[in-house]
Design an enzyme around this catalytic site. Sequence first.
Site, PDB file in Angstrom:
ATOM      1  N   GLU A  60     -62.468  84.132  24.087  1.00 14.19           N
ATOM      2  CA  GLU A  60     -62.463  83.081  23.076  1.00 14.19           C
ATOM      3  C   GLU A  60     -63.474  83.425  21.997  1.00 14.19           C
ATOM      4  OE1 GLU A  60     -60.866  81.094  21.164  1.00 14.19           O
ATOM      5  OE2 GLU A  60     -60.128  80.087  22.976  1.00 14.19           O
ATOM      6  N   CYS A  71     -55.692  79.924  23.946  1.00 12.45           N
ATOM      7  CA  CYS A  71     -55.894  81.131  24.751  1.00 12.45           C
ATOM      8  C   CYS A  71     -55.008  82.210  24.155  1.00 12.45           C
ATOM      9  CB  CYS A  71     -55.548  80.878  26.216  1.00 12.45           C
ATOM     10  SG  CYS A  71     -55.683  82.361  27.254  1.00 12.45           S
TER      11      CYS A  71
END
Length: 255
Positions: free
Chosen positions: A111, A2
């Site tokens: 992402e 992340c």
Amino acid sequence: MCGRYALTADSDEVYEFMNALGEGAFPARYNIAPTQPILIVVSSERRQPGSNLPERQAVLARWGFLPGWVKDPKDFPLLFNARAETAIGKASFRAAMRHRRVLVPASGFYEWRRPPKESDAKPQAYWVRPKRGGIIAFAGLMETWSSADGSEVDTAAIMTTKANKTMRQIHERMPVVIQPEDFERWLECKTQEPREVAHLMQPVEEDFFEAVPVSDLVNKVSNMGPELQKPVPVAEPVEPSAAKAKADSRQMSLF
């Protein structure tokens, strides 16, 4: 992993969802990146009014974890994520896992799906948000780092785990999401040892998130507006074997 996320909810909504005391309003942030200050929620020594539960406090910390034993941050890698599978035993995170677990409120995260090595395609960015909307809380770790001159800085990392089947199509890792009913256990470090909260560090259920393809505007930290989350059309990924077969068929058509 992340490496970018967003917190776009109204500050009062965040404080209410986290049941935490805050230090005032803050703006919507659409592109939060490592080394920037992030909002985290910690458990304080004070008790909630009319309750024996610890009071929660929302504070700012640098997104980039520094263990207390680091001498010079310039000689230490930027730790913005901590792997749930190894954090309990890893020297960098062991103490924080035992004594300084925190929550990181978010609206979602970004992402990138990387193309096959033999492809000349660019990585595709996705805005990953809860299907139900609203605010979520990532599992986090905190450490206060002290410099030689006595100054201190609170630092934090977001915990990740293996991706569930849905998210695995984009990336092999995803943030650990702590559900509201587990907030107290995650933050309670005095009675809840790391092994007793290990089961909380699992991938969320398959239908929790939805992934929206977005443009590469999010790649630049200087881009900070809501346009980062605007959906864009995206071609379905082609398996390497299929791409090769297609190329071979084109070559055959020349003869």
